[in-house]
Motif scaffolding. Structure first.
Motif, PDB file in Angstrom:
ATOM      1  N   GLN B  38      10.005  88.320  -7.860  1.00 35.58           N
ATOM      2  CA  GLN B  38      10.863  89.369  -8.390  1.00 35.58           C
ATOM      3  C   GLN B  38      10.593  90.662  -7.649  1.00 35.58           C
ATOM      4  O   GLN B  38       9.490  91.216  -7.721  1.00 35.58           O
ATOM      5  CB  GLN B  38      10.626  89.578  -9.887  1.00 35.58           C
ATOM      6  N   PHE B  39      11.593  91.136  -6.915  1.00 36.77           N
ATOM      7  CA  PHE B  39      11.498  92.424  -6.243  1.00 36.77           C
ATOM      8  C   PHE B  39      11.780  93.521  -7.265  1.00 36.77           C
ATOM      9  O   PHE B  39      12.422  93.269  -8.291  1.00 36.77           O
ATOM     10  CB  PHE B  39      12.475  92.498  -5.079  1.00 36.77           C
ATOM     11  N   LEU B  44      14.810  87.500 -11.047  1.00 31.52           N
ATOM     12  CA  LEU B  44      13.838  86.496 -10.637  1.00 31.52           C
ATOM     13  C   LEU B  44      14.538  85.480  -9.738  1.00 31.52           C
ATOM     14  O   LEU B  44      15.620  84.986 -10.079  1.00 31.52           O
ATOM     15  CB  LEU B  44      13.256  85.756 -11.847  1.00 31.52           C
ATOM     16  N   PHE B  91       6.395  90.926  -7.065  1.00 25.86           N
ATOM     17  CA  PHE B  91       5.875  90.445  -8.336  1.00 25.86           C
ATOM     18  C   PHE B  91       6.135  88.947  -8.381  1.00 25.86           C
ATOM     19  O   PHE B  91       7.282  88.511  -8.245  1.00 25.86           O
ATOM     20  CB  PHE B  91       6.581  91.174  -9.481  1.00 25.86           C
TER      21      PHE B  91
END
Lengths: 112, 115
Positions: B38-39, B44, B91
């Motif tokens: 997840q940027f 996601l 993430f």
């Protein structure tokens, strides 16, 4: 292949009021499941509500309910009596063919 | 029940080094684990699916040699980011599933920063 579209990047609602988050999806699967997840600032994904596509009855979990329109491929989330703790990113997701596909999310702000 | 943990929660590493992230199902056996990325301010994206005792299945565009996934037991899957670069900063979230059901249980995520 599956796609999930959330057309509302941001929404806000007054505390104690009701808000509806929109989601549309597309899938070639005949057997699939739909979800709404909440991601608070902690980033932990929390399941809010789920809907089995073969069930016609809309799912309800306390203050959260969905409007599932299978023919229209629409799956909106209604939050009643909004609370400050409901503030978060909300992701709509579709599970089919062994994969969970997420929408781009809606950031919900609760106004005290 | 159905608790999934990840370790570490945050990691900072230097460019060119490798870093390993662990995903554990604490109170159930997970035949399948999933890794997502997840940027910031984005959704996601599924990176790969791992089944216990077999090779992971990677999504299109995910480099297998860069993101090594091992699912050696029914309660542990690891993601190793090899030769990390700043663009790998993100993430990473894992999830675990029991059997062939549709429910996935998510870990709390790992924030990776590559300097």
């Amino acid at each position: 292949a599956q796609t999930v579209t959330q057309s509302q990047p941001e929404m806000s609602v007054q505390e104690a009021e009701t808000v509806t988050l929109s989601c549309t999806y597309d899938t070639s699967e005949s057997d699939y499941y739909l979800f709404w997840y909440k991601q608070p600032p902690s980033r932990q994904m929390i399941l809010v509500i789920r809907q089995e596509a073969y069930k016609q009855q809309n799912a309800t979990e306390n203050r959260f309910s969905v409007n599932f329109q299978k023919a229209a491929k629409s799956f909106s989330l209604k939050i009643s009596d909004s609370q400050l703790g409901d503030a978060a990113m909300y992701f709509c997701a579709s599970f089919g063919n062994e994969k969970l596909t997420f929408g781009t999310g809606t950031r919900l702000t609760i106004i005290p | 029940g159905a608790v999934v943990s990840q370790h570490p929660s945050r990691v900072i590493c230097k460019s060119g080094t490798s870093v390993k992230i662990e995903c554990r199902s604490l109170d159930f056996q997970a035949t399948t684990m999933f890794w997502y990325r997840q940027f910031p301010k984005q959704s996601l994206m599924l990176m790969a699916t791992s089944n216990e005792g077999s090779k992971a299945t990677y999504e299109q565009g995910v480099e297998k040699d860069k993101f090594l996934i091992n699912h050696a037991s029914l309660t542990l899957s690891t993601l190793t980011v090899t030769s990390a670069h700043p663009e790998d900063s993100s993430f990473y979230i894992c999830s675990a599933r029991v059997g062939t059901g549709f429910m996935q249980y998510f870990g709390p995520g790992t924030r990776l920063t590559v300097t």
